[in-house]
Design an enzyme around this catalytic site. Sequence first.
Site, PDB file in Angstrom:
ATOM      1  N   CYS A  69       0.800  -1.231   0.000  1.00 20.33           N
ATOM      2  CA  CYS A  69       0.000   0.000   0.000  1.00 20.33           C
ATOM      3  C   CYS A  69       0.831   1.279   0.000  1.00 20.33           C
ATOM      4  O   CYS A  69       0.297   2.357  -0.275  1.00 20.33           O
ATOM      5  CB  CYS A  69      -0.949   0.000   1.188  1.00 20.33           C
ATOM      6  SG  CYS A  69      -1.921  -1.499   1.307  1.00 20.33           S
ATOM      7  N   HIS A 126      -2.688   6.870   2.980  1.00 17.78           N
ATOM      8  CA  HIS A 126      -3.255   5.632   2.434  1.00 17.78           C
ATOM      9  C   HIS A 126      -4.681   5.456   2.958  1.00 17.78           C
ATOM     10  O   HIS A 126      -4.959   5.669   4.138  1.00 17.78           O
ATOM     11  CB  HIS A 126      -2.385   4.440   2.827  1.00 17.78           C
ATOM     12  CG  HIS A 126      -3.003   3.129   2.491  1.00 17.78           C
ATOM     13  ND1 HIS A 126      -3.529   2.859   1.251  1.00 17.78           N
ATOM     14  CD2 HIS A 126      -3.214   2.006   3.244  1.00 17.78           C
ATOM     15  CE1 HIS A 126      -4.020   1.638   1.247  1.00 17.78           C
ATOM     16  NE2 HIS A 126      -3.842   1.100   2.446  1.00 17.78           N
ATOM     17  N   ASN A 167     -10.265   0.177   0.227  1.00 17.92           N
ATOM     18  CA  ASN A 167      -8.801   0.158   0.264  1.00 17.92           C
ATOM     19  C   ASN A 167      -8.293  -0.386  -1.069  1.00 17.92           C
ATOM     20  O   ASN A 167      -8.503  -1.558  -1.384  1.00 17.92           O
ATOM     21  CB  ASN A 167      -8.368  -0.740   1.439  1.00 17.92           C
ATOM     22  CG  ASN A 167      -6.866  -0.871   1.565  1.00 17.92           C
ATOM     23  OD1 ASN A 167      -6.114  -0.537   0.650  1.00 17.92           O
ATOM     24  ND2 ASN A 167      -6.419  -1.376   2.699  1.00 17.92           N
TER      25      ASN A 167
HETATM   26  C1  LIG Z   1      -9.669  -4.461   9.694  1.00 16.67           C
HETATM   27  C2  LIG Z   1     -10.400  -3.545  10.670  1.00 16.67           C
HETATM   28  C3  LIG Z   1     -11.338  -2.627   9.924  1.00 16.67           C
HETATM   29  C4  LIG Z   1     -11.247  -4.424  11.615  1.00 16.67           C
HETATM   30  O1  LIG Z   1     -11.918  -3.611  12.567  1.00 16.67           O
HETATM   31  P1  LIG Z   1     -11.829  -3.958  14.127  1.00 16.67           P
HETATM   32  O2  LIG Z   1     -12.644  -2.944  14.832  1.00 16.67           O
HETATM   33  O3  LIG Z   1     -10.381  -4.084  14.489  1.00 16.67           O
HETATM   34  O4  LIG Z   1     -12.563  -5.362  14.173  1.00 16.67           O
HETATM   35  P2  LIG Z   1     -12.040  -6.734  14.784  1.00 16.67           P
HETATM   36  O5  LIG Z   1     -11.165  -7.429  13.794  1.00 16.67           O
HETATM   37  O6  LIG Z   1     -11.506  -6.514  16.164  1.00 16.67           O
HETATM   38  O7  LIG Z   1     -13.404  -7.529  14.912  1.00 16.67           O
HETATM   39  C5  LIG Z   1     -14.389  -7.154  15.867  1.00 16.67           C
HETATM   40  C6  LIG Z   1     -15.584  -8.059  15.706  1.00 16.67           C
HETATM   41  O8  LIG Z   1     -16.251  -7.750  14.469  1.00 16.67           O
HETATM   42  C7  LIG Z   1     -16.382  -8.946  13.713  1.00 16.67           C
HETATM   43  N1  LIG Z   1     -16.274  -8.590  12.296  1.00 16.67           N
HETATM   44  C8  LIG Z   1     -15.171  -8.571  11.520  1.00 16.67           C
HETATM   45  N2  LIG Z   1     -15.511  -8.191  10.280  1.00 16.67           N
HETATM   46  C9  LIG Z   1     -16.838  -7.973  10.285  1.00 16.67           C
HETATM   47  C10 LIG Z   1     -17.753  -7.567   9.307  1.00 16.67           C
HETATM   48  N3  LIG Z   1     -17.387  -7.296   8.032  1.00 16.67           N
HETATM   49  N4  LIG Z   1     -19.048  -7.429   9.664  1.00 16.67           N
HETATM   50  C11 LIG Z   1     -19.470  -7.691  10.910  1.00 16.67           C
HETATM   51  N5  LIG Z   1     -18.629  -8.083  11.889  1.00 16.67           N
HETATM   52  C12 LIG Z   1     -17.335  -8.234  11.574  1.00 16.67           C
HETATM   53  C13 LIG Z   1     -15.262  -9.848  14.181  1.00 16.67           C
HETATM   54  O9  LIG Z   1     -15.565 -11.200  13.920  1.00 16.67           O
HETATM   55  C14 LIG Z   1     -15.243  -9.548  15.657  1.00 16.67           C
HETATM   56  O10 LIG Z   1     -16.280 -10.234  16.272  1.00 16.67           O
HETATM   57  P3  LIG Z   1     -16.098 -10.890  17.750  1.00 16.67           P
HETATM   58  O11 LIG Z   1     -15.847  -9.688  18.641  1.00 16.67           O
HETATM   59  O12 LIG Z   1     -17.393 -11.547  17.977  1.00 16.67           O
HETATM   60  O13 LIG Z   1     -14.922 -11.803  17.636  1.00 16.67           O
HETATM   61  C15 LIG Z   1      -9.387  -2.702  11.497  1.00 16.67           C
HETATM   62  O14 LIG Z   1      -8.727  -3.548  12.409  1.00 16.67           O
HETATM   63  C16 LIG Z   1      -8.366  -2.001  10.663  1.00 16.67           C
HETATM   64  O15 LIG Z   1      -8.660  -1.072   9.936  1.00 16.67           O
HETATM   65  N6  LIG Z   1      -7.079  -2.391  10.755  1.00 16.67           N
HETATM   66  C17 LIG Z   1      -5.998  -1.744  10.034  1.00 16.67           C
HETATM   67  C18 LIG Z   1      -6.035  -2.085   8.553  1.00 16.67           C
HETATM   68  C19 LIG Z   1      -4.923  -1.386   7.802  1.00 16.67           C
HETATM   69  O16 LIG Z   1      -4.664  -0.228   7.995  1.00 16.67           O
HETATM   70  N7  LIG Z   1      -4.218  -2.123   6.932  1.00 16.67           N
HETATM   71  C20 LIG Z   1      -3.045  -1.556   6.285  1.00 16.67           C
HETATM   72  C21 LIG Z   1      -3.182  -1.395   4.864  1.00 16.67           C
HETATM   73  S1  LIG Z   1      -3.667  -2.828   3.979  1.00 16.67           S
END
Ligand SMILES: CC(C)(COP(=O)(O)OP(=O)(O)OC[C@H]1O[C@@H](n2cnc3c(N)ncnc32)[C@H](O)[C@@H]1OP(=O)(O)O)[C@@H](O)C(=O)NCCC(=O)NCCS
Length: 311
Positions: free
Chosen positions: A112, A237, A267
């Site tokens: 990215c 990004h 993204n």
């Molecule tokens: C990926 C991202 C959006 C996930 O959001 P988050 O708030 O961290 O969510 P989590 O992974 O902790 O999941 C929380 C809960 O939501 C659930 N969940 C995950 N995706 C889901 C979706 N699409 N819809 C509904 N629930 C979802 C998970 O299963 C989890 O459930 P649980 O608590 O019962 O286990 C976030 O972590 C993020 O943006 N990370 C950085 C990504 C990034 O910058 N990447 C670099 C460039 S590629």
Amino acid sequence: MPGSRIVALGHYQPARVLTNEELAQMVETSDEWIQSRVGIKTRRIADDETVADMAAAAAGKALANSELSPSDIDLVVVATLTAEDRCPNVAARVAETLGIKAVAAYDLNTACSGFVYALATVDHAIQAGVARNALVIGAERLSKFVDWTDRSTCVLLGDGAGAAVVSASDEPAISPVLWGSVPEMGHTITIDGEPQVFKQEGQAVFRWATTELPKLARAACEKAGISPSELAAFVPHQANLRIIEPLAKKLGAENAIVARDVVDSGNTSAASVPLALAKLVERREVPSGAPVLLLGFGGGVTYAGLVIRCP
Ligand SMILES: CC(C)(COP(=O)(O)OP(=O)(O)OC[C@H]1O[C@@H](n2cnc3c(N)ncnc32)[C@H](O)[C@@H]1OP(=O)(O)O)[C@@H](O)C(=O)NCCC(=O)NCCS
């Protein structure tokens, strides 16, 4: 020794819009979850367009927005992690499509952060006197590497391309780059194994991004000799609005327009920074000559930041 500047930009996205509502029919998710956790409303998905098709479309528009013709271009660099083929590279395919001959052409993969890395290497090539007019492109077809049964990743990604024409200039308008990586975090974002699908440890990356990026963004401004409050725009990004908005605040970019293209495009990895920048410039939201911080970060974990003057 000349410096370089971006003289024109272009962008391309596939016509197919994939909404949160459609995704909610495919996996257990909801518009509410996606918007509140990531900020995404829609993303574009390629139909039969390849990475090279999208890269050439964006680059063709950037060239049309400049005063240059294909014969003026002596370097093409494509940042991508989703090239369909190992050989020829995407840059050579773009050159062939646009009718650019006898040109240096290479691909670069830092996930990215790819476009910002590519822009820096092109600036260096121009400073070294080995190129005068270059095309720098970020292009991705991430939809090919999505596990459409995995709700934690399939809601995040999109396809598209953004491109810049970069020319030698006596008034340098691309700052020294702040770039680096965190190799010990490589396992947190991957496209590997068989079948090759995008996976990430979302929370680990989120924690790293929210603690480290403000310092890196500030350091990139320092390298450019500019205070964050002087920025007219900030184009990080486009991974998550919950990263972008607090980051802009912590950086102190209080006078900057902050790119939020993740809302419409999701993204798009190496395409996200040039896509967002090209749209801001197209909408004339940033005055010509105004300072803009570009900050890429992602798989590797890699990062790169620099300040450009808006074309
Ligand atoms: C990926 C991202 C959006 C996930 O959001 P988050 O708030 O961290 O969510 P989590 O992974 O902790 O999941 C929380 C809960 O939501 C659930 N969940 C995950 N995706 C889901 C979706 N699409 N819809 C509904 N629930 C979802 C998970 O299963 C989890 O459930 P649980 O608590 O019962 O286990 C976030 O972590 C993020 O943006 N990370 C950085 C990504 C990034 O910058 N990447 C670099 C460039 S590629």
